[in-house]
Scaffold this motif. Sequence first.
Motif, PDB file in Angstrom:
ATOM      1  N   THR A 175      15.456 103.957  80.251  1.00 33.49           N
ATOM      2  CA  THR A 175      14.209 103.992  80.580  1.00 33.49           C
ATOM      3  C   THR A 175      13.154 102.528  80.591  1.00 33.49           C
ATOM      4  O   THR A 175      12.638 102.324  81.231  1.00 33.49           O
ATOM      5  N   VAL A 176      13.646 102.068  79.114  1.00 34.17           N
ATOM      6  CA  VAL A 176      13.083 100.591  79.102  1.00 34.17           C
ATOM      7  C   VAL A 176      13.320  99.550  80.096  1.00 34.17           C
ATOM      8  O   VAL A 176      12.473  98.791  80.585  1.00 34.17           O
ATOM      9  N   VAL A 177      14.431  99.701  80.614  1.00 32.55           N
ATOM     10  CA  VAL A 177      15.131  98.641  81.592  1.00 32.55           C
ATOM     11  C   VAL A 177      15.127  99.306  83.029  1.00 32.55           C
ATOM     12  O   VAL A 177      15.331  98.429  83.856  1.00 32.55           O
ATOM     13  N   ALA A 178      14.640 100.546  83.204  1.00 29.44           N
ATOM     14  CA  ALA A 178      14.592 101.058  84.345  1.00 29.44           C
ATOM     15  C   ALA A 178      13.790 100.403  85.706  1.00 29.44           C
ATOM     16  O   ALA A 178      14.289 100.227  86.710  1.00 29.44           O
ATOM     17  N   ASP A 179      12.909  99.582  85.214  1.00 28.86           N
ATOM     18  CA  ASP A 179      12.014  98.978  86.181  1.00 28.86           C
ATOM     19  C   ASP A 179      12.414  97.560  86.323  1.00 28.86           C
ATOM     20  O   ASP A 179      11.802  96.800  87.151  1.00 28.86           O
ATOM     21  N   GLY A 180      13.614  97.086  85.637  1.00 27.00           N
ATOM     22  CA  GLY A 180      13.906  95.831  85.686  1.00 27.00           C
ATOM     23  C   GLY A 180      13.382  94.726  85.088  1.00 27.00           C
ATOM     24  O   GLY A 180      13.583  93.531  84.915  1.00 27.00           O
ATOM     25  N   GLU A 181      12.302  95.193  84.248  1.00 23.66           N
ATOM     26  CA  GLU A 181      11.788  94.388  83.151  1.00 23.66           C
ATOM     27  C   GLU A 181      11.710  94.893  81.669  1.00 23.66           C
ATOM     28  O   GLU A 181      11.785  96.169  81.752  1.00 23.66           O
ATOM     29  N   VAL A 182      11.927  94.034  80.860  1.00 23.98           N
ATOM     30  CA  VAL A 182      11.733  94.530  79.281  1.00 23.98           C
ATOM     31  C   VAL A 182      10.528  94.247  78.916  1.00 23.98           C
ATOM     32  O   VAL A 182      10.244  93.044  78.592  1.00 23.98           O
ATOM     33  N   HIS A 183       9.343  95.097  78.793  1.00 23.22           N
ATOM     34  CA  HIS A 183       8.098  94.410  78.467  1.00 23.22           C
ATOM     35  C   HIS A 183       8.047  95.118  76.666  1.00 23.22           C
ATOM     36  O   HIS A 183       8.476  95.759  76.186  1.00 23.22           O
ATOM     37  N   ALA A 184       7.284  94.090  76.007  1.00 20.83           N
ATOM     38  CA  ALA A 184       7.358  94.342  74.534  1.00 20.83           C
ATOM     39  C   ALA A 184       6.541  95.496  74.175  1.00 20.83           C
ATOM     40  O   ALA A 184       7.340  96.274  73.194  1.00 20.83           O
ATOM     41  N   LYS A 185       5.526  95.944  75.019  1.00 25.13           N
ATOM     42  CA  LYS A 185       5.299  97.387  74.601  1.00 25.13           C
ATOM     43  C   LYS A 185       6.017  98.414  74.704  1.00 25.13           C
ATOM     44  O   LYS A 185       6.159  99.393  74.053  1.00 25.13           O
ATOM     45  N   GLU A 186       7.087  98.354  75.825  1.00 22.83           N
ATOM     46  CA  GLU A 186       8.011  99.310  75.942  1.00 22.83           C
ATOM     47  C   GLU A 186       9.188  99.292  74.792  1.00 22.83           C
ATOM     48  O   GLU A 186       9.562 100.223  74.186  1.00 22.83           O
ATOM     49  N   THR A 187       9.568  98.319  74.473  1.00 23.11           N
ATOM     50  CA  THR A 187      10.521  97.941  73.066  1.00 23.11           C
ATOM     51  C   THR A 187       9.723  98.534  71.931  1.00 23.11           C
ATOM     52  O   THR A 187      10.548  99.256  71.240  1.00 23.11           O
ATOM     53  N   GLU A 188       8.402  98.242  71.522  1.00 21.30           N
ATOM     54  CA  GLU A 188       7.874  98.678  70.450  1.00 21.30           C
ATOM     55  C   GLU A 188       7.844 100.210  70.468  1.00 21.30           C
ATOM     56  O   GLU A 188       8.220 100.888  69.465  1.00 21.30           O
ATOM     57  N   GLU A 189       7.451 100.906  71.765  1.00 23.91           N
ATOM     58  CA  GLU A 189       7.667 102.305  71.835  1.00 23.91           C
ATOM     59  C   GLU A 189       8.804 102.915  71.612  1.00 23.91           C
ATOM     60  O   GLU A 189       9.141 103.893  71.115  1.00 23.91           O
ATOM     61  N   LEU A 190       9.979 102.283  72.180  1.00 23.36           N
ATOM     62  CA  LEU A 190      11.498 102.726  71.975  1.00 23.36           C
ATOM     63  C   LEU A 190      11.905 102.647  70.488  1.00 23.36           C
ATOM     64  O   LEU A 190      12.272 103.724  70.124  1.00 23.36           O
ATOM     65  N   VAL A 191      11.231 101.700  69.749  1.00 16.23           N
ATOM     66  CA  VAL A 191      11.672 101.792  68.329  1.00 16.23           C
ATOM     67  C   VAL A 191      10.889 102.841  67.610  1.00 16.23           C
ATOM     68  O   VAL A 191      11.456 103.707  66.666  1.00 16.23           O
ATOM     69  N   GLN A 192       9.753 103.189  68.015  1.00 18.18           N
ATOM     70  CA  GLN A 192       8.896 104.237  67.161  1.00 18.18           C
ATOM     71  C   GLN A 192       9.394 105.606  67.763  1.00 18.18           C
ATOM     72  O   GLN A 192       9.802 106.427  66.835  1.00 18.18           O
ATOM     73  N   GLN A 193      10.004 105.592  68.861  1.00 18.60           N
ATOM     74  CA  GLN A 193      10.705 107.096  69.377  1.00 18.60           C
ATOM     75  C   GLN A 193      12.049 107.205  68.681  1.00 18.60           C
ATOM     76  O   GLN A 193      12.458 108.217  68.383  1.00 18.60           O
ATOM     77  N   ILE A 194      12.912 106.169  68.445  1.00 19.07           N
ATOM     78  CA  ILE A 194      13.885 106.211  67.830  1.00 19.07           C
ATOM     79  C   ILE A 194      13.858 106.571  66.306  1.00 19.07           C
ATOM     80  O   ILE A 194      14.533 107.463  65.897  1.00 19.07           O
ATOM     81  N   LYS A 195      12.673 105.872  65.732  1.00 15.87           N
ATOM     82  CA  LYS A 195      12.496 106.479  64.239  1.00 15.87           C
ATOM     83  C   LYS A 195      12.078 107.951  64.211  1.00 15.87           C
ATOM     84  O   LYS A 195      12.489 108.304  63.230  1.00 15.87           O
ATOM     85  N   LEU A 196      11.479 108.542  65.282  1.00 15.22           N
ATOM     86  CA  LEU A 196      11.159 109.669  65.109  1.00 15.22           C
ATOM     87  C   LEU A 196      12.320 110.662  64.932  1.00 15.22           C
ATOM     88  O   LEU A 196      12.260 111.733  64.505  1.00 15.22           O
ATOM     89  N   ILE A 197      13.394 110.413  65.898  1.00 10.88           N
ATOM     90  CA  ILE A 197      14.569 111.042  65.934  1.00 10.88           C
ATOM     91  C   ILE A 197      15.703 110.786  64.678  1.00 10.88           C
ATOM     92  O   ILE A 197      16.494 111.688  64.328  1.00 10.88           O
ATOM     93  N   VAL A 198      15.499 109.447  64.322  1.00 12.37           N
ATOM     94  CA  VAL A 198      16.404 108.953  63.292  1.00 12.37           C
ATOM     95  C   VAL A 198      16.100 108.960  62.099  1.00 12.37           C
ATOM     96  O   VAL A 198      16.887 109.303  61.085  1.00 12.37           O
ATOM     97  N   GLY A 199      14.904 108.869  61.766  1.00 14.43           N
ATOM     98  CA  GLY A 199      14.147 108.787  60.623  1.00 14.43           C
ATOM     99  C   GLY A 199      13.849 107.598  60.265  1.00 14.43           C
ATOM    100  O   GLY A 199      13.861 106.756  60.928  1.00 14.43           O
ATOM    101  N   ASP A 200      13.195 107.392  59.059  1.00 16.40           N
ATOM    102  CA  ASP A 200      12.524 106.297  58.692  1.00 16.40           C
ATOM    103  C   ASP A 200      13.910 105.133  58.395  1.00 16.40           C
ATOM    104  O   ASP A 200      14.696 105.601  57.667  1.00 16.40           O
TER     105      ASP A 200
END
Length: 134
Positions: A27-52
């Motif tokens: 989803t982050v790379v789907a639009d052809g660009e990697v935005h810092a806000k998307e990367t930050e959100e990705l990390v937050q969402q991964i933390k939610l499923i993987v844990g701290d």
Amino acid sequence: MRGSMTGGSEFEDLSELEAAIILYAATVVADGEVHAKETEELVQQIKLIVGDLGKSATEFEANLSEFLQHLNTEEGTSPLELNRQQVMLLAGLIESDDLKIQVMNAIFEIAYADDDYHDTEREIVTILRECWGV
């Protein structure tokens, strides 16, 4: 979503969480660009499923950001640009209803993180909705 990976056999041995993380990253790379806000959100969402991630979180975030930028090279298509079949295969690996809801929410959060909901991001959501009946 062109899909430079093969038909999906590379996903066969993934866990539910790994499948979810690939969908997030796609989803982050789907639009052809990697935005810092998307990367930050990705990390937050991964933390939610993987844990701290504890002390390794900073290193993880730096590595993930570098990884995503590497995937987003202009030389060719990203290996994370998934085709319809690949998204369906990944969706099929996620069996937990709770995780399905979490993945849908996360993908929306990631997609909207750059304040623009692209057609390629919408396509991932559409395929997941069809697969999961939501």
